[in-house]
Design a protein around this motif. Structure first.
Motif, PDB file in Angstrom:
ATOM      1  N   UNK A 140       0.866  -1.179   0.000  1.00  0.00           N
ATOM      2  CA  UNK A 140       0.000   0.000   0.000  1.00  0.00           C
ATOM      3  C   UNK A 140       0.905   1.232   0.000  1.00  0.00           C
ATOM      4  N   UNK A 141       0.601   2.152  -0.889  1.00  0.00           N
ATOM      5  CA  UNK A 141       1.369   3.382  -1.060  1.00  0.00           C
ATOM      6  C   UNK A 141       0.700   4.507  -0.282  1.00  0.00           C
ATOM      7  N   UNK A 142       1.487   5.186   0.566  1.00  0.00           N
ATOM      8  CA  UNK A 142       1.012   6.322   1.362  1.00  0.00           C
ATOM      9  C   UNK A 142       1.839   7.546   0.968  1.00  0.00           C
ATOM     10  N   UNK A 143       1.349   8.356   0.026  1.00  0.00           N
ATOM     11  CA  UNK A 143       2.160   9.473  -0.463  1.00  0.00           C
ATOM     12  C   UNK A 143       2.532  10.494   0.604  1.00  0.00           C
ATOM     13  N   UNK A 144       1.673  10.705   1.556  1.00  0.00           N
ATOM     14  CA  UNK A 144       1.944  11.703   2.601  1.00  0.00           C
ATOM     15  C   UNK A 144       2.049  11.069   3.979  1.00  0.00           C
ATOM     16  N   UNK A 145       2.190   9.754   4.026  1.00  0.00           N
ATOM     17  CA  UNK A 145       2.221   9.021   5.291  1.00  0.00           C
ATOM     18  C   UNK A 145       0.989   9.323   6.133  1.00  0.00           C
ATOM     19  N   UNK A 146      -0.107   9.505   5.476  1.00  0.00           N
ATOM     20  CA  UNK A 146      -1.352   9.800   6.167  1.00  0.00           C
ATOM     21  C   UNK A 146      -2.166   8.554   6.398  1.00  0.00           C
ATOM     22  N   UNK A 147      -3.408   8.768   6.769  1.00  0.00           N
ATOM     23  CA  UNK A 147      -4.296   7.653   7.069  1.00  0.00           C
ATOM     24  C   UNK A 147      -4.789   6.959   5.808  1.00  0.00           C
ATOM     25  N   UNK A 148      -4.735   7.642   4.675  1.00  0.00           N
ATOM     26  CA  UNK A 148      -5.258   7.089   3.439  1.00  0.00           C
ATOM     27  C   UNK A 148      -4.130   6.623   2.538  1.00  0.00           C
ATOM     28  N   UNK A 149      -4.236   5.369   2.103  1.00  0.00           N
ATOM     29  CA  UNK A 149      -3.251   4.815   1.186  1.00  0.00           C
ATOM     30  C   UNK A 149      -3.946   4.188  -0.009  1.00  0.00           C
ATOM     31  N   UNK A 150      -3.182   3.870  -1.033  1.00  0.00           N
ATOM     32  CA  UNK A 150      -3.712   3.234  -2.232  1.00  0.00           C
ATOM     33  C   UNK A 150      -2.885   1.993  -2.541  1.00  0.00           C
ATOM     34  N   UNK A 151      -3.572   0.932  -2.946  1.00  0.00           N
ATOM     35  CA  UNK A 151      -2.904  -0.333  -3.203  1.00  0.00           C
ATOM     36  C   UNK A 151      -2.089  -0.276  -4.494  1.00  0.00           C
ATOM     37  N   UNK A 152      -1.019  -1.076  -4.506  1.00  0.00           N
ATOM     38  CA  UNK A 152      -0.198  -1.225  -5.703  1.00  0.00           C
ATOM     39  C   UNK A 152      -0.695  -2.458  -6.449  1.00  0.00           C
ATOM     40  N   UNK A 153      -1.057  -2.261  -7.706  1.00  0.00           N
ATOM     41  CA  UNK A 153      -1.557  -3.346  -8.541  1.00  0.00           C
ATOM     42  C   UNK A 153      -0.713  -3.489  -9.790  1.00  0.00           C
ATOM     43  N   UNK A 154      -1.259  -4.175 -10.787  1.00  0.00           N
ATOM     44  CA  UNK A 154      -0.526  -4.436 -12.024  1.00  0.00           C
ATOM     45  C   UNK A 154      -1.353  -3.982 -13.220  1.00  0.00           C
ATOM     46  N   UNK A 155      -0.664  -3.322 -14.169  1.00  0.00           N
ATOM     47  CA  UNK A 155      -1.272  -2.909 -15.434  1.00  0.00           C
ATOM     48  C   UNK A 155      -0.348  -3.379 -16.549  1.00  0.00           C
ATOM     49  N   UNK A 156      -0.935  -3.960 -17.600  1.00  0.00           N
ATOM     50  CA  UNK A 156      -0.139  -4.369 -18.757  1.00  0.00           C
ATOM     51  C   UNK A 156       0.001  -3.181 -19.694  1.00  0.00           C
ATOM     52  N   UNK A 157       1.257  -2.786 -19.951  1.00  0.00           N
ATOM     53  CA  UNK A 157       1.513  -1.635 -20.820  1.00  0.00           C
ATOM     54  C   UNK A 157       2.924  -1.740 -21.395  1.00  0.00           C
ATOM     55  N   UNK A 158       3.053  -1.462 -22.665  1.00  0.00           N
ATOM     56  CA  UNK A 158       4.364  -1.449 -23.297  1.00  0.00           C
ATOM     57  C   UNK A 158       5.069  -2.795 -23.276  1.00  0.00           C
ATOM     58  N   UNK A 159       4.304  -3.883 -23.253  1.00  0.00           N
ATOM     59  CA  UNK A 159       4.899  -5.209 -23.247  1.00  0.00           C
ATOM     60  C   UNK A 159       5.284  -5.730 -21.872  1.00  0.00           C
ATOM     61  N   UNK A 160       4.934  -4.992 -20.827  1.00  0.00           N
ATOM     62  CA  UNK A 160       5.294  -5.390 -19.463  1.00  0.00           C
ATOM     63  C   UNK A 160       4.083  -5.341 -18.537  1.00  0.00           C
ATOM     64  N   UNK A 161       4.085  -6.183 -17.538  1.00  0.00           N
ATOM     65  CA  UNK A 161       3.109  -6.110 -16.448  1.00  0.00           C
ATOM     66  C   UNK A 161       3.745  -5.216 -15.385  1.00  0.00           C
ATOM     67  N   UNK A 162       3.333  -3.965 -15.352  1.00  0.00           N
ATOM     68  CA  UNK A 162       3.976  -2.953 -14.513  1.00  0.00           C
ATOM     69  C   UNK A 162       3.242  -2.770 -13.201  1.00  0.00           C
ATOM     70  N   UNK A 163       4.009  -2.514 -12.143  1.00  0.00           N
ATOM     71  CA  UNK A 163       3.408  -2.198 -10.850  1.00  0.00           C
ATOM     72  C   UNK A 163       3.030  -0.725 -10.851  1.00  0.00           C
ATOM     73  N   UNK A 164       1.768  -0.465 -10.500  1.00  0.00           N
ATOM     74  CA  UNK A 164       1.238   0.895 -10.479  1.00  0.00           C
ATOM     75  C   UNK A 164       0.365   1.073  -9.240  1.00  0.00           C
TER      76      UNK A 164
END
Length: 189
Positions: A140-164
């Motif tokens: 889970x990514x916390x850009x401001x180290x706050x209470x709200x975070x966003x999960x890291x998932x996978x997207x297929x782009x440019x021939x790769x399964x990228x973490x986003x």
């Protein structure tokens, strides 16, 4: 009094052991020590590695099913404790054969959004937390180290399964300790 103190210490140790992030051997994941592969729960093969995407200065963090560019990671929290727990903010750093630092960061990238990439620096106490999820773990990514975070998932782009950063569909993985034999297997396949 001495017995009460000893009981309290044992209770705290037991709580800490239960809440620790553990590898596939059931051992607690070490803070700034040890190296670990992030292996997808959904597929028997593959792992997290580097993908040279486009002409960007920062390589992307990708899921590599062919195991050609899979590298172990090291988790690094600022706290001076021996193990990683879900409550700690951690930096995630690749352990590369070149021994150059390679810390995970997040960059905006059109049209994908917030992409996990690598910078040539080691990152401690970074913007990530490792959380339990569906027989494994998620980041889970916390850009401001706050209470709200966003999960890291996978997207297929440019021939790769990228973490986003992609809240709602996380990349679920197990943490496998990197030993000399697993490092040889991961680099040969």
């Amino acid at each position: 009094m001495r017995t009460s103190f000893l009981a309290l210490c044992l209770l705290l140790f037991a709580f800490r052991a239960v809440s620790a992030i553990v590898d596939t051997d059931g051992e607690p994941v070490r803070n700034a020590g040890g190296a670990y592969y992030l292996v997808p729960v959904s597929k028997p093969n593959g792992g997290v590695g580097l993908g040279p995407v486009g002409n960007d200065n920062f390589p992307a963090v990708v899921l590599d099913a062919n195991l050609t560019n899979v590298f172990p990671v090291r988790f690094a929290a600022l706290e001076r404790i021996g193990i990683i727990s879900p409550s700690l903010y951690v930096g995630i750093n690749f352990v590369l054969p070149s021994e150059e630092p390679a810390g995970w960061t997040v960059h905006a990238e059109f049209p994908i959004g917030w992409t996990v990439k690598v910078e040539q620096r080691e990152i401690w106490g970074g913007p990530f937390r490792v959380r339990a999820a569906n027989n494994g773990y998620k980041i889970v990514y916390y850009p401001e180290r706050g209470a709200t975070g966003a999960e890291v998932g996978i997207v297929y782009s440019g021939g790769y399964h990228r973490l986003v950063v992609k809240d709602g569909d996380p990349f679920i993985f197990k943490i496998k300790k990197a030993t000399e034999s697993t490092a040889r297997i991961m680099s040969v396949v």
